[in-house]
Design an enzyme around this catalytic site. Sequence first.
Site, PDB file in Angstrom:
ATOM      1  CD  GLU A  91      -2.923   0.875   2.412  1.00 14.98           C
ATOM      2  OE1 GLU A  91      -3.490  -0.222   2.578  1.00 14.98           O
ATOM      3  OE2 GLU A  91      -3.052   1.829   3.194  1.00 14.98           O
ATOM      4  CB  CYS A  98      -1.276   6.914   0.975  1.00 17.11           C
ATOM      5  SG  CYS A  98      -2.657   5.957   1.561  1.00 17.11           S
TER       6      CYS A  98
END
Lengths: 475, 475, 475, 475
Positions: A249, A283
Amino acid sequence: MDNLEKSNVSEENKVPETLDVVNPYDQAYIESIPTVMWDDIDKYLSTAHQLYKDCNQWIPAFERVSILKKTAVLISERADELAFLIANEGGKPLVDARVEVTRAIDGVELCAKEIAKLTGTQIPMDLTQAGAGRIAFTTKEPIGVVVAVSAFNHPLNLIVHQVAPAIAAGCPVLVKPARDTPLSCKAFVDILHEAGLPPQWCRFVACDIPTSEKMITDPRVAFFSFIGSAKIGWMLRSKLAPGTRCALEHGGVAPVIIEKSADIEAMIPSLLKGGFYHSGQVCVSVQRIYAPKNKAKAIAQLLADGAAKLVVGNAIDEKTECGPLIRPKEVDRVEEWVDEALAAGAILVTGGKRLGESTYAPTVLLEPPVDAKVSTMEIFGPVVCVYGYDDINDAIDQANSLDYAFQASVFTKNLDVATKAIRELDATAVMVNDHTAFRVDWMPFAGRKQSGYNTGGIAYTMHDMSQDKMAVIKL
Amino acid sequence: MDNLEKSNVSEENKVPETLDVVNPYDQAYIESIPTVMWDDIDKYLSTAHQLYKDCNQWIPAFERVSILKKTAVLISERADELAFLIANEGGKPLVDARVEVTRAIDGVELCAKEIAKLTGTQIPMDLTQAGAGRIAFTTKEPIGVVVAVSAFNHPLNLIVHQVAPAIAAGCPVLVKPARDTPLSCKAFVDILHEAGLPPQWCRFVACDIPTSEKMITDPRVAFFSFIGSAKIGWMLRSKLAPGTRCALEHGGVAPVIIEKSADIEAMIPSLLKGGFYHSGQVCVSVQRIYAPKNKAKAIAQLLADGAAKLVVGNAIDEKTECGPLIRPKEVDRVEEWVDEALAAGAILVTGGKRLGESTYAPTVLLEPPVDAKVSTMEIFGPVVCVYGYDDINDAIDQANSLDYAFQASVFTKNLDVATKAIRELDATAVMVNDHTAFRVDWMPFAGRKQSGYNTGGIAYTMHDMSQDKMAVIKL
Amino acid sequence: MDNLEKSNVSEENKVPETLDVVNPYDQAYIESIPTVMWDDIDKYLSTAHQLYKDCNQWIPAFERVSILKKTAVLISERADELAFLIANEGGKPLVDARVEVTRAIDGVELCAKEIAKLTGTQIPMDLTQAGAGRIAFTTKEPIGVVVAVSAFNHPLNLIVHQVAPAIAAGCPVLVKPARDTPLSCKAFVDILHEAGLPPQWCRFVACDIPTSEKMITDPRVAFFSFIGSAKIGWMLRSKLAPGTRCALEHGGVAPVIIEKSADIEAMIPSLLKGGFYHSGQVCVSVQRIYAPKNKAKAIAQLLADGAAKLVVGNAIDEKTECGPLIRPKEVDRVEEWVDEALAAGAILVTGGKRLGESTYAPTVLLEPPVDAKVSTMEIFGPVVCVYGYDDINDAIDQANSLDYAFQASVFTKNLDVATKAIRELDATAVMVNDHTAFRVDWMPFAGRKQSGYNTGGIAYTMHDMSQDKMAVIKL
Amino acid sequence: MDNLEKSNVSEENKVPETLDVVNPYDQAYIESIPTVMWDDIDKYLSTAHQLYKDCNQWIPAFERVSILKKTAVLISERADELAFLIANEGGKPLVDARVEVTRAIDGVELCAKEIAKLTGTQIPMDLTQAGAGRIAFTTKEPIGVVVAVSAFNHPLNLIVHQVAPAIAAGCPVLVKPARDTPLSCKAFVDILHEAGLPPQWCRFVACDIPTSEKMITDPRVAFFSFIGSAKIGWMLRSKLAPGTRCALEHGGVAPVIIEKSADIEAMIPSLLKGGFYHSGQVCVSVQRIYAPKNKAKAIAQLLADGAAKLVVGNAIDEKTECGPLIRPKEVDRVEEWVDEALAAGAILVTGGKRLGESTYAPTVLLEPPVDAKVSTMEIFGPVVCVYGYDDINDAIDQANSLDYAFQASVFTKNLDVATKAIRELDATAVMVNDHTAFRVDWMPFAGRKQSGYNTGGIAYTMHDMSQDKMAVIKL
């Protein structure tokens, strides 16, 4: 996501045997914890591997459920101290740290729930004559030893997302926290053990980078779970032992498209949240905003007005809305990127300067060049860019132009624009009238292209950490 | 699976610009086909990538369905010539080649059907207050450009399993056939085009190994599908560009456990089929048979009796039951492994010798050492090993002892033994009273550990080649 | 849906032993077919029940697939004659009859496909200690003898939707066609037999109403599938034998909400199609259109302009766009309802008169009273009503005010209005910018409240006709 | 299931306005509760219907989750008093009553969990050209007002299974308890309210039978959930208003087949549990045991030995293993049935007599006639019948011969026999080596044929109480 590690892999391959954890705002010393040496990790891996190989030693589902429920209760009971720890070691403002703890509790409970959904399927075999006369069904089994390597920006909840699914799925797990935020991770692992998980099923392994790499690439590892920078993640994938699966991720450079019909008043608070939450160290932080050319400046100004009012400070102060970046070096980097953009013609609408060793002012840039770092790389800092467009197709093309793709969003009142954006934006999730950082823990959460590999979200991770076994019984 | 490529990667990195295809039994020349050079592949990739990037150019589902249905009809119409081609270039006996064509037709039809199952899900958002007031659902999108690299042992059907799902899922695809069996692949790609698939959506790229590697590791590739040797597969994974996903289907050293209650008479034909079909050149071929110590010899003898009767010859002869190995060098290798086992104490029950340049006698070995190559590595030749055991737990441990795990089987009449084997055998599929090579095309088919990555089977592959996109609409 | 049967149950409980089938436009004689007497039906039921009770006599999936595929091919081959039959006995214009045949083919193929999806699931048992130590899974079994009673308005495709799923699911089936359109049904049953279905698995039973009721309520019937009027359907449910399951598909009074942002030009052809297709003899026909008060008249006029141009005539004429109603008595009824509405203040915009014994002019009414029959009951004729509204909430309330609810639609360009309508309209399907009669055969298709019971659509019906069996094996 | 109500419907259609609840063992008075009159029920229905019709008044999922979690906590806190209540009013031995409370807690938690699984699906629309250019997905909506009518034998847990899913699915619910056990039901409804459920969402309605029928058949009822006798259940279905859906859970005459290889020692405790738990007042109680002819007598004797040792007494005594039947009249009935069987040739192995006004001795009968009441009707008392067979096919035929079918079981060590029984027994669940009354709350639990309608089990019930809504957006 974890830019520090991103930039420093080569230089800091020797972490001292003790890790000093500090408050990132003022570098105030918090605690030292010992790192784990390879010999111990080797033993951990060996034990974990042996545990896994004998299915009669697996923890039955009802015990896993019970351990995870107990874990959720224990986290609840220690919510205040955990929130403080997150703020103190991670620099996330207390109010947000408290939300993180709540999400961590929900996440652990979700793991307990989802165990019931680790089901296989019956498979009809008589669809051809060759298969007729058989009964077949699949079951789910744990995939094997999991190694999780985590990031600093959600010091507790990321660990929950990586470790609790492993426990739920029945996998032994070793977890390496981010170097800057090991204490929340350690607290979580301790709670798991206190909740009844035998220690050999989950090991906390703060270690230096070479040791970490040795662990990750060990052939006994069945699954490697990584949250951090794309560069490191894909590099590590290339070094995995044959047979090791992984989930990565990473980050993105999240785009927002504002269409002319959008309700601008209503969207500003959402965009401020999406852009400056945790000083942009997320993110899916709002980074690139595409607005109709004749509205771009006004929108940038409204954002700037909001950004300028955000209280920047030590995360452990109740009133702080934006904390420090995780390391002073990150402030250097953001400073450099913004300066580069300004030098190349970007217009500074607010911010654009360092506030101290560890903090950078919430910043809004108008029309930075499309090839500037702020337009093409993940800032992971409190900087939002606004671009004007003439044709929404161009805006979509720009939004889709990078090698990274994670969540995106569109603001519009127009149904056709909404469905167009849903179809055409290259993203794992397209938010309509919401910012890109929106997330609930049961939804799929993933990066496309170079932004990640496999899918996050509790249930999805549990499935990644499981494997099917089929039984075919000939009648 | 593809042992030839397994052993020869380093030495043959220069394939001539023309590929001579021969009958592997007698090396009779069949046809020459040109290899594709990098410049063309680069253009193919570029076009494919552009096609994919613009979702308005995607082929709608109803057209994909129509193309695939037409493809199935065309294969049916050419079933005889395709079966002959498979036998001629691949050395698979005609009778089995015909079954392969039938399976290929079923596989293509299955792809057409499964398009309807590429569905997303609606996701309730009001499970927490933070998510309330939203509608969310996911859809499936094609994952991007697929590169498929295939093996020789099912020259048509493996291509179907790798290419048709890509088309079905909406991905542009480039396919590199096994070097020895490019003609079946080419025929299939031609049929796809004839069925209405625009040529740029599927390219046939016979090429040399360095070019192939360049193609596989190109950053424009979203998904790499590989069927072949584990060594090559995992090596290629390590070289993939950041962001490229993959599926690997390798081989195993398939174990069979015979329990004392099993019906020995009934199982022999099944084991012969599982062990000697296509001369053992199948990734789930029966290789290791564990039998109760007092029955091992008798069972080995019954197998040997059957094996000795198998007609070995040119695959294009109607009466042939076992064809050649794919290359003479493979016969050398099998010869060497068997000799090693015999030298180390294995008992030869039948076979054990080369029959010609390209054929090896169907062979049964009794009690080869557990560390012999025949006991630990994939033979991919007509050799079956029988081992005696005292305690079924030891047999299961032996069966589970390698780094490879694919399909396994148990023969028993006892319910408890059946469920024990289902639980304890480390395999993706445990067959009860059937051989390890049993397969239908709609079941999951996968290697565990080093035997593979992700799951084969039409529907599973289509899902691997798709990705979720979520839409979240704030009300 | 089948209004004739709706109004005539009591009076015509004696159908002659021969059924004369006529063209509903001009009552031209087509063919006579014998009705089936109870003694034969009793034997059919008995045989069907015996077949079902012995699971070793069930038709394996691969044979069911093969029969259905063959059936689809045979229908294709006879597409022209079937389309003519539909037009001739059912009064559906040829162009639409041809589409019905295509849909029938797709439907049969869909049944063949969906057989593969009749799968059970594995159920984890160790979620509590009480359940631990067990393996469990479910499989799907056919539910038993199906009796299907059908309607006239899609003489072939409704039969396909009721009978083919029964065959696909493995159930023996007896089918009673609508009295006016038995020939298409008989043709389909004959084709099934020709395709290899043993005759005892599907029986064509044209019979009178008392016999039909005796059959439906027989205790050997496991599942009763009905398409027709709500009144009859619910009455029959109340008479079913204990243990008999059912699915009912009735009609509605389909509402359309036009919001002010909607593109009026674009919607008119869609509404004309939705309102006047098959002269409105469709259970989801557009009947009530709610438009902003200041646009209602203009919209009604545009619809009227289109309606007035529709060619009304004999369905077997190529140029016919609207055929007859199924019986002259239905024209009487429509005439009466429209007259009642006009008398009560409705404004006639076009039509409003009988064109012949069997045809009624396409009609648009403006502002009929909300309690008129045309506003509250299913017209099943070529009549569309337009109502003005001030507040969209009122329009939604009106749309939701009846005891019937099936498909609904909204026309808007506004995202918020679209999502509001999706949430608030009480319907099984809300079409956004499309008419209410939109349907594809793989989507769920069902009436809510009194409009139906259980869900139509091939796969859904197959699941209704299947039942789960669980196996729990204690280890 | 509820035999009392079964036999008494006609005679007691006037319940006094106050319901006296007594301990069924000694008729000791416990408490009186007022019954609810029609006027109040009418208001409850009206309010519930209004609540449901306005989707903006629906309780969001996160609140439903929260209420149910709180409910589970409150039940936990009052576990002792609830267990006592169950024993006292219901006659279920304390030790079993405690287990019932635990299951009730699990059931409520399961409802909370399953809310997350009330998801729709996205539906691809471009599978044909006619459907292309659309986005479609379904969501789940509550089905409307639920009326639940329950049975006495699990006074708390049945209520949980009928009421908690309604709340979870978002439906307003009215619940009528069994006449003999209203207190546990009332306690549960009170707890729901205390946990935050607004009272109008769940109403406790103890009422007489005519009033109950009026409520059940009211057109405002969307879903009727019934647990009780088949006769009553199917009768009520026939009276439901058009549009009302239902689920019925009745009883069976559960068969067990013992095959010759079975481990007799091991099965006896399981069969005793399955046959005499709650004195056989369970709808899946072991009633008919088929054993190989040469073992039947010995097996009957082993069962008799165990049965004779069971402590019969007042359920609120800690040492009681078998409590009273729910009413003295039920003892009369059981007495009569056993006497009838004995008169017709059954052999009495143990029991066969009344022990007091409210208790009957645990009884084992050998070879009662196949047409005796004990062989064909649900005993709902402590009586188990053993039959010898020569051929297992005959035993299966006998097991399948009734109009009732619920759970069944087989005891065997033989794999072929196990799979044969799984395939051939006509049952919703076939237990292998376990008794027929085995159940966990997440598995499907249903009667086939006349034994029930739709499927029980928390998640299944929630789905029955939900309905799909599809949205189709034209692009």
